[in-house]
Design a protein around this motif. Sequence first.
Motif, PDB file in Angstrom:
ATOM      1  N   TYR A  19      -6.022   1.964 -10.419  1.00  0.00           N
ATOM      2  CA  TYR A  19      -4.978   1.213 -11.171  1.00  0.00           C
ATOM      3  C   TYR A  19      -3.701   0.722 -10.550  1.00  0.00           C
ATOM      4  O   TYR A  19      -2.858   0.367 -10.969  1.00  0.00           O
ATOM      5  CB  TYR A  19      -4.627   2.206 -12.435  1.00  0.00           C
ATOM      6  N   GLU A  20      -3.670   1.341  -9.261  1.00  0.00           N
ATOM      7  CA  GLU A  20      -2.589   0.937  -8.288  1.00  0.00           C
ATOM      8  C   GLU A  20      -2.706  -0.466  -7.409  1.00  0.00           C
ATOM      9  O   GLU A  20      -3.870  -0.647  -7.188  1.00  0.00           O
ATOM     10  CB  GLU A  20      -2.227   1.865  -7.340  1.00  0.00           C
ATOM     11  N   LEU A  21      -1.832  -1.021  -6.975  1.00  0.00           N
ATOM     12  CA  LEU A  21      -2.189  -2.236  -6.555  1.00  0.00           C
ATOM     13  C   LEU A  21      -2.434  -2.029  -4.882  1.00  0.00           C
ATOM     14  O   LEU A  21      -2.003  -1.065  -4.378  1.00  0.00           O
ATOM     15  CB  LEU A  21      -0.739  -3.243  -6.371  1.00  0.00           C
ATOM     16  N   THR A  22      -3.207  -2.685  -4.537  1.00  0.00           N
ATOM     17  CA  THR A  22      -3.563  -2.499  -3.053  1.00  0.00           C
ATOM     18  C   THR A  22      -2.508  -2.925  -2.056  1.00  0.00           C
ATOM     19  O   THR A  22      -1.916  -4.081  -2.367  1.00  0.00           O
ATOM     20  CB  THR A  22      -4.839  -3.470  -2.794  1.00  0.00           C
ATOM     21  N   PRO A  23      -2.448  -2.274  -1.068  1.00  0.00           N
ATOM     22  CA  PRO A  23      -1.370  -2.682  -0.013  1.00  0.00           C
ATOM     23  C   PRO A  23      -1.545  -4.327   0.288  1.00  0.00           C
ATOM     24  O   PRO A  23      -2.729  -4.605   0.472  1.00  0.00           O
ATOM     25  CB  PRO A  23      -1.472  -1.642   1.030  1.00  0.00           C
ATOM     26  N   THR A  24      -0.549  -4.974   0.558  1.00  0.00           N
ATOM     27  CA  THR A  24      -0.713  -6.484   0.880  1.00  0.00           C
ATOM     28  C   THR A  24      -0.813  -6.208   2.439  1.00  0.00           C
ATOM     29  O   THR A  24      -0.583  -5.434   3.261  1.00  0.00           O
ATOM     30  CB  THR A  24       0.703  -7.006   0.557  1.00  0.00           C
ATOM     31  N   VAL A  25      -1.240  -7.758   2.828  1.00  0.00           N
ATOM     32  CA  VAL A  25      -1.431  -7.897   4.234  1.00  0.00           C
ATOM     33  C   VAL A  25      -0.075  -7.688   5.106  1.00  0.00           C
ATOM     34  O   VAL A  25      -0.049  -7.176   6.138  1.00  0.00           O
ATOM     35  CB  VAL A  25      -2.154  -9.131   4.428  1.00  0.00           C
ATOM     36  N   ALA A  26       0.884  -8.136   4.444  1.00  0.00           N
ATOM     37  CA  ALA A  26       2.263  -8.136   5.033  1.00  0.00           C
ATOM     38  C   ALA A  26       2.730  -6.625   5.119  1.00  0.00           C
ATOM     39  O   ALA A  26       3.151  -6.454   6.443  1.00  0.00           O
ATOM     40  CB  ALA A  26       3.463  -8.700   4.109  1.00  0.00           C
ATOM     41  N   GLU A  27       2.428  -5.684   4.219  1.00  0.00           N
ATOM     42  CA  GLU A  27       2.865  -4.428   4.411  1.00  0.00           C
ATOM     43  C   GLU A  27       1.753  -3.755   5.669  1.00  0.00           C
ATOM     44  O   GLU A  27       2.369  -3.112   6.272  1.00  0.00           O
ATOM     45  CB  GLU A  27       2.364  -3.425   3.012  1.00  0.00           C
ATOM     46  N   LEU A  28       0.687  -4.072   5.510  1.00  0.00           N
ATOM     47  CA  LEU A  28      -0.393  -3.794   6.658  1.00  0.00           C
ATOM     48  C   LEU A  28       0.335  -4.311   8.033  1.00  0.00           C
ATOM     49  O   LEU A  28       0.331  -3.252   9.442  1.00  0.00           O
ATOM     50  CB  LEU A  28      -1.702  -4.245   6.477  1.00  0.00           C
ATOM     51  N   ALA A  29       0.819  -5.335   8.340  1.00  0.00           N
ATOM     52  CA  ALA A  29       1.217  -5.969   9.464  1.00  0.00           C
ATOM     53  C   ALA A  29       2.575  -4.983   9.812  1.00  0.00           C
ATOM     54  O   ALA A  29       2.580  -4.688  10.914  1.00  0.00           O
ATOM     55  CB  ALA A  29       1.549  -7.374   9.268  1.00  0.00           C
ATOM     56  N   GLY A  30       3.186  -4.871   8.994  1.00  0.00           N
ATOM     57  CA  GLY A  30       4.617  -3.897   9.080  1.00  0.00           C
ATOM     58  C   GLY A  30       4.182  -2.455   9.428  1.00  0.00           C
ATOM     59  O   GLY A  30       4.588  -1.957  10.555  1.00  0.00           O
ATOM     60  N   TRP A  31       3.079  -1.862   8.966  1.00  0.00           N
ATOM     61  CA  TRP A  31       2.662  -0.635   9.340  1.00  0.00           C
ATOM     62  C   TRP A  31       1.833  -0.675  10.626  1.00  0.00           C
ATOM     63  O   TRP A  31       2.254   0.232  11.694  1.00  0.00           O
ATOM     64  CB  TRP A  31       1.468  -0.119   8.337  1.00  0.00           C
ATOM     65  N   HIS A  32       1.502  -1.858  11.136  1.00  0.00           N
ATOM     66  CA  HIS A  32       0.735  -1.994  12.513  1.00  0.00           C
ATOM     67  C   HIS A  32       1.862  -2.080  13.557  1.00  0.00           C
ATOM     68  O   HIS A  32       1.756  -1.246  14.641  1.00  0.00           O
ATOM     69  CB  HIS A  32      -0.150  -3.380  12.588  1.00  0.00           C
ATOM     70  N   ALA A  33       3.021  -2.927  12.999  1.00  0.00           N
ATOM     71  CA  ALA A  33       4.120  -2.760  14.318  1.00  0.00           C
ATOM     72  C   ALA A  33       4.631  -1.273  14.386  1.00  0.00           C
ATOM     73  O   ALA A  33       5.024  -0.842  15.245  1.00  0.00           O
ATOM     74  CB  ALA A  33       5.172  -3.680  13.515  1.00  0.00           C
TER      75      ALA A  33
END
Length: 132
Positions: free
Chosen positions: A92-106
């Motif tokens: 029921y929660e939103l999946t993390p966005t690609v932008a969040e994933l890119a931020g976590w990668h950095a």
Amino acid sequence: MTLPSDVQDRLTCVANLLARPDQLDGVRIRCCAELLRTAVERSVARACGAENADQPVHALLIALPSFVDTDVAQDASQLWHALSRAIRHHGYELTPTVAELAGWHADTAAVAAALRPNLTPNLTLSGKIDLS
């Protein structure tokens, strides 16, 4: 300074997936978050000198400020917890966005680099070890 191959391989894999954001669905985003979290865990273990130990990550994160700067330890802990939440989110929660994933990668790349030991022993002619 280069990162250990196991950490660098995970960062490269996630970077390759981020290069094709149209192919990133919820499952692949969670897989990327898992790869990033594992990279953080391995970096933390190395920084604590526990590479081959089966110590819980929570214990290593608690001990981390004894080995590195407090700000770096706090960044590593916050990143690990954010990635853990992304991996184990509910339907029921939103999946993390690609932008969040890119931020976590950095952030993972920065934390892994900050956790690398920066002391290299230099022997002087007098036989003393200079840690600089």
